[in-house]
Enzyme design. Sequence first.
Site, PDB file in Angstrom:
ATOM      1  N   LYS A 120       4.012  12.131 -15.677  1.00 48.72           N
ATOM      2  CA  LYS A 120       3.561  13.722 -15.631  1.00 48.72           C
ATOM      3  C   LYS A 120       3.100  14.052 -16.917  1.00 48.72           C
ATOM      4  CE  LYS A 120       6.191  15.158 -11.795  1.00 48.72           C
ATOM      5  NZ  LYS A 120       7.041  16.223 -11.224  1.00 48.72           N
ATOM      6  N   LYS A 202       2.635   7.104  -5.438  1.00 51.19           N
ATOM      7  CA  LYS A 202       3.543   7.615  -4.552  1.00 51.19           C
ATOM      8  C   LYS A 202       3.048   8.858  -3.868  1.00 51.19           C
ATOM      9  CE  LYS A 202       6.678  10.909  -6.591  1.00 51.19           C
ATOM     10  NZ  LYS A 202       7.894  11.656  -6.375  1.00 51.19           N
ATOM     11  N   LYS A 205       3.511  15.882  -3.523  1.00 48.50           N
ATOM     12  CA  LYS A 205       3.147  17.247  -2.996  1.00 48.50           C
ATOM     13  C   LYS A 205       2.156  17.882  -4.207  1.00 48.50           C
ATOM     14  CE  LYS A 205       7.984  18.888  -3.365  1.00 48.50           C
ATOM     15  NZ  LYS A 205       8.181  18.648  -4.742  1.00 48.50           N
TER      16      LYS A 205
HETATM   17  P1  ATP Z   1       6.344  16.153  -7.254  1.00 52.28           P
HETATM   18  O1  ATP Z   1       5.370  15.482  -6.393  1.00 52.28           O
HETATM   19  O2  ATP Z   1       6.142  17.542  -7.597  1.00 52.28           O
HETATM   20  O3  ATP Z   1       6.637  15.187  -8.350  1.00 52.28           O
HETATM   21  P2  ATP Z   1       8.583  15.250  -5.721  1.00 52.28           P
HETATM   22  O4  ATP Z   1       8.227  15.552  -4.480  1.00 52.28           O
HETATM   23  O5  ATP Z   1       8.502  13.858  -6.389  1.00 52.28           O
HETATM   24  O6  ATP Z   1       7.878  16.161  -6.780  1.00 52.28           O
HETATM   25  P3  ATP Z   1      11.249  16.304  -5.337  1.00 52.28           P
HETATM   26  O7  ATP Z   1      10.542  17.538  -4.502  1.00 52.28           O
HETATM   27  O8  ATP Z   1      11.884  16.829  -6.163  1.00 52.28           O
HETATM   28  O9  ATP Z   1       9.970  15.698  -6.136  1.00 52.28           O
HETATM   29  O10 ATP Z   1      11.548  15.042  -4.555  1.00 52.28           O
HETATM   30  C1  ATP Z   1      12.746  15.414  -3.819  1.00 52.28           C
HETATM   31  C2  ATP Z   1      13.250  14.177  -3.135  1.00 52.28           C
HETATM   32  O11 ATP Z   1      12.082  13.426  -2.443  1.00 52.28           O
HETATM   33  C3  ATP Z   1      13.608  13.076  -4.222  1.00 52.28           C
HETATM   34  O12 ATP Z   1      14.715  12.450  -3.760  1.00 52.28           O
HETATM   35  C4  ATP Z   1      12.360  12.151  -4.307  1.00 52.28           C
HETATM   36  O13 ATP Z   1      13.209  10.786  -4.579  1.00 52.28           O
HETATM   37  C5  ATP Z   1      11.907  12.120  -2.905  1.00 52.28           C
HETATM   38  N1  ATP Z   1      10.548  11.735  -2.736  1.00 52.28           N
HETATM   39  C6  ATP Z   1       9.567  12.363  -3.221  1.00 52.28           C
HETATM   40  N2  ATP Z   1       8.508  11.824  -3.255  1.00 52.28           N
HETATM   41  C7  ATP Z   1       8.730  10.660  -2.242  1.00 52.28           C
HETATM   42  C8  ATP Z   1       8.008   9.574  -1.704  1.00 52.28           C
HETATM   43  N3  ATP Z   1       6.486   9.673  -1.851  1.00 52.28           N
HETATM   44  N4  ATP Z   1       8.446   8.781  -1.000  1.00 52.28           N
HETATM   45  C9  ATP Z   1       9.865   8.666  -0.920  1.00 52.28           C
HETATM   46  N5  ATP Z   1      10.543   9.899  -1.256  1.00 52.28           N
HETATM   47  C10 ATP Z   1      10.085  10.714  -2.180  1.00 52.28           C
END
Ligand code: ATP
Length: 336
Positions: A120, A202, A205
Amino acid sequence: MSEILQTPQKKKVLSCIQPSGMLTLGNYLGALKNWCTMQEEFDCTFAVADLHAITVRQDPTKLRAQIYSTYALLLALGLDPQKNTIFIQSHVPEHACLSWLLSCNTQFGEMSRMTQFKDKSAKHANNVNVGLFSYPVLMAADILLYKPDLVPVGADQKQHLEIARDIAIRFNNLYGDVFTVPDAYIPKTGARVMSLQDPTKKMSKSDENLNSWVAILDSKDDIIRKFKRAVTDSNANVHFCEEQAGISNLITIYSAVTGKSVAEIEKEFSGKGYGEFKIAVGESVADTLAPIKAAYDEIIKDKKALEVLYKQGAEKAEYVARKTYFKAMKKVGFVL
Ligand code: ATP
Ligand code: LTN
């Protein structure tokens, strides 16, 4: 002698999600889907981690809308606010307060090893703030306040969970037993959903390439279009392997939404082209998400009803959080 019947205490579960944008299929398969199944068996606490969202720059108007929308989406998934505690992190000030106590018991060196910080800070090079660096300590506070046994998260959060465990163990050793040391609960399929445009990253969003992620609230047409455009290799062979990262990601997604095994999927699409497979994945994802979107559209209309629920959620959460926080304060030597 009469026997005293005791109901065994349910195990406790805690997890949070950031309102940092539209929630994605990755969030759903890696985390939220599990939350729904866990509410049947465990004593669950779920939060919208809004304090975490400001580690990257947010537009205030959009942030407010996203917090509402994330809370509404949790309800739309079928999480029951009576059975579980569902709240907004910033409504319970103990998160930020405990985070300070924990920060003073966390080393600079261990924070520096966090891969999410490295990713990040490279992505937001003009805003490498101290909050982004110490974010795992706030996450540890989120967890430890509620003494959960299990924390359901996607695979990307494993390192942060390990740090939370290390912090808890260290604190307990120094000051006496305050925190429960939790275990991660990572799903078998869907724990790491990759970007549809770059399957080495990964699905996120906050990715600016809108074709790289599918939102839980996307329309059926958008979902199918994004899967049709998903980056794959030129082998045209629906086979799961490391060299075919794009198609393997689609197989993982298809497996997670249909419950079919990788072998069954390979057999089903043997001799068929990628085009046909991509449409099948898109349709099954759209069918899985459609009822959630329909429920969301209803829930988001009534802001007053939402407000009642998030306020009740915060009250329930704070009752638990305050007890743990004061115990920690007392152990450290503060005057209460
Ligand atoms: P950002 O994309 O803004 O970094 P994020 O989606 O990674 O955010 P959170 O919204 O806090 O972060 O994630 C919520 C949950 O979703 C966490 O448990 C994270 O491990 C899971 N998660 C996020 N992205 C993925 C993915 N691509 N595959 C599987 N699990 C995910
Ligand atoms: N850091 C997580 C979101 C998060 C979380 C938590 C997850 C904040 N606090 C506590 C589990 C437990 C993320 O970015 N995915």
